[in-house]
Design an enzyme around this catalytic site. Structure first.
Site, PDB file in Angstrom:
ATOM      1  NE  ARG A  56      -2.685   0.668   3.557  1.00  0.00           N
ATOM      2  CZ  ARG A  56      -1.943   0.981   4.719  1.00  0.00           C
ATOM      3  NH1 ARG A  56      -1.005   1.965   4.496  1.00  0.00           N
ATOM      4  NH2 ARG A  56      -1.946   0.011   5.390  1.00  0.00           N
ATOM      5  CE1 TYR A 108     -15.710  12.077 -15.875  1.00  0.00           C
ATOM      6  CE2 TYR A 108     -15.428  12.068 -13.804  1.00  0.00           C
ATOM      7  CZ  TYR A 108     -15.768  11.369 -14.607  1.00  0.00           C
ATOM      8  OH  TYR A 108     -16.001  10.033 -14.541  1.00  0.00           O
ATOM      9  CG  ASP A 180      -9.208  16.186 -14.761  1.00  0.00           C
ATOM     10  OD1 ASP A 180      -8.547  15.736 -15.558  1.00  0.00           O
ATOM     11  OD2 ASP A 180     -10.150  15.928 -14.360  1.00  0.00           O
ATOM     12  CE  LYS A 205     -12.296   8.133 -18.138  1.00  0.00           C
ATOM     13  NZ  LYS A 205     -12.301   9.171 -17.481  1.00  0.00           N
TER      14      LYS A 205
HETATM   15  C1  LIG Z   1     -12.769   9.889 -16.260  1.00  0.00           C
HETATM   16  C2  LIG Z   1     -12.438  11.199 -15.643  1.00  0.00           C
HETATM   17  C3  LIG Z   1     -12.089  11.294 -14.228  1.00  0.00           C
HETATM   18  C4  LIG Z   1     -12.607  10.249 -13.227  1.00  0.00           C
HETATM   19  O1  LIG Z   1     -11.558   9.238 -13.586  1.00  0.00           O
HETATM   20  P1  LIG Z   1     -11.759   7.760 -13.032  1.00  0.00           P
HETATM   21  O2  LIG Z   1     -10.742   7.050 -13.563  1.00  0.00           O
HETATM   22  O3  LIG Z   1     -13.122   7.361 -13.906  1.00  0.00           O
HETATM   23  O4  LIG Z   1     -12.133   7.637 -11.543  1.00  0.00           O
HETATM   24  C5  LIG Z   1     -11.670  12.712 -13.793  1.00  0.00           C
HETATM   25  N1  LIG Z   1     -11.659  13.597 -14.821  1.00  0.00           N
HETATM   26  C6  LIG Z   1     -11.918  13.572 -16.116  1.00  0.00           C
HETATM   27  C7  LIG Z   1     -11.571  14.591 -17.222  1.00  0.00           C
HETATM   28  C8  LIG Z   1     -12.340  12.319 -16.679  1.00  0.00           C
HETATM   29  O5  LIG Z   1     -12.437  12.080 -17.741  1.00  0.00           O
END
Ligand SMILES: *Cc1c(COP(=O)(O)O)cnc(C)c1O
Length: 389
Positions: A56, A108, A180, A205
């Site tokens: 962890r 998001y 982000d 993604k």
């Molecule tokens: C998918 C996404 C998230 C969240 O990520 P997860 O892996 O689904 O928890 C946050 N910000 C953006 C822009 C995203 O596309």
């Protein structure tokens, strides 16, 4: 070769199976990085903590991925987390009790749900503003935020925020700034170079790109901030699994190639969509009529692989359109090899209440396309076929 264990003859089966390979040294020189799923590591003696002790806290597969991501983003280091959301939560753990978090009104949906949920629970104060609006942003900074969250291009409408300008204003107000960077990826945008303190990713993604992992990362520019997020990542148990880190590093190998190809296809598709009479609007930073086209050209290395668009006929037309697609799949995610389409209002952004969606410009008929790796002509034919009634 793995050395054979020194063992007495005729050991009981229970001992053989429980001790096979335990704490054995790995063969050196493996070209593909090995997977190290062990939860724990042998200590030489009780007072000498080994560099890897408990998974962890620290794991070689996470370390390899974190090092690659840090180099891509120009970070001092970071934490590989078990989802994008846990990376966002990790950044929010830096906010003192009752501190103000300023986030985009069109962020998001999951980010909105988490920040608003923590605000509703009395853990922090939240303010969602249009970060492209100078007056609204200045008023938000005057309230002395602890953390400013930036997401550009925004999801789903692909609006662009001037990262360097907004980060400088936030830091002058005493805030930490996190971006982000999931949509552009470090192949197109490096927020730390533009002044941000933290950069967050959903590795689910484009970074993994193969649609088979949920993962995330939070990286920091300064070593002292890396230390704080590493401490919280371990304390709160937000770190990702060795298997997922191994898989994401494998996906990451082809990231620059995939982004180039997906973006080239997206440019062609956006041009085609914009020329269709059935299409009411196309939101794509690569189109010259995009409101932030000039800023996008300056700030990003390219427009990316996401396109949002609206049809004449609104929500009903959008639903009929998605039902007629054959190659493109109706699903919530983005950045992978398969082209996906979604209706953000009822899919990715359902965590955002209807009034907040309306404020963010997310109508019930808005469509969001994540362009994948298929032959672009096949995607264009699929879209054209679905547009014809
Ligand atoms: C998918 C996404 C998230 C969240 O990520 P997860 O892996 O689904 O928890 C946050 N910000 C953006 C822009 C995203 O596309």
């Amino acid at each position: 070769m793995i050395p054979p264990p020194i063992m007495p003859p005729k050991r009981p089966a229970a001992t053989i199976v429980a001790s096979a390979g335990v704490a054995a040294p790995p063969p050196p020189g493996s070209v593909a990085p090995p997977l190290w799923p062990s939860d724990t590591y042998a200590w030489p003696d009780p007072d000498t903590k080994p560099p890897y002790d408990y998974a962890r806290t620290v794991n070689p597969n996470r370390d390899m991925l974190a090092a690659a991501l840090a180099e891509l983003e120009g970070a001092a280091g970071g934490v590989v987390t078990n989802s994008g959301q846990s990376a966002t939560l990790l950044a929010l753990l830096l906010v003192p009790a009752g501190g103000l978090v300023v986030a985009p009104h069109d962020c998001y949906g999951g980010t909105y749900r988490l920040i608003q949920g923590l605000a509703d629970a009395g853990k922090l104060d939240a303010l969602f503003v249009d970060q492209r609006d100078d007056a609204a942003y200045a008023a938000a900074m005057a309230r002395g935020p602890a953390l400013v969250w930036i997401e550009t291009p925004s999801n789903p409408l692909l609006r662009i925020v001037d990262i360097a300008a907004r980060a400088a204003q936030a830091q002058a107000a005493g805030a930490l700034v996190a971006a982000d960077n999931t949509l552009p990826t470090p192949c197109r945008q490096r927020p730390l170079d533009l002044g941000c303190d933290l950069v967050m990713h959903s590795t689910t993604k484009a970074l993994n790109g193969h649609g088979d992992v949920i993962g995330g990362a939070l990286l920091a520019r300064e070593p002292q901030l890396v230390e704080r997020i590493t401490w919280w990542g371990n304390a709160a148990g937000l770190t990702g699994s060795a298997h997922d880190a191994h898989q994401v590093l494998r996906g990451l190998r082809t990231l620059p190639l995939r982004i180039d190809r997906q973006e080239a296809s997206a440019r062609r598709i956006a041009d085609r969509l914009a020329a269709r009479p059935e299409v009411a609007a196309v939101h794509f930073p690569g189109l010259p009529d995009h409101p932030d086209h000039a800023l996008a050209e300056r700030q990003q290395g390219g427009p990316g692989f996401m396109i949002a668009f609206e049809l004449h006929g609104g929500a009903d037309a959008a639903r009929a359109f998605t039902a007629r697609l054959r190659l493109i799949t109706l699903a919530s995610s983005l950045g992978g090899y398969a082209t996906l389409i979604c209706v953000p209002a009822s899919m990715t952004h359902r965590g955002m209440p209807p009034q907040a969606q309306a404020r963010a410009g997310i109508g019930p008929g808005l469509l969001r396309l994540s362009v994948g790796l298929e032959e672009p002509d096949d995607l264009i034919v699929d879209l054209a076929h679905a547009l014809m009634r």
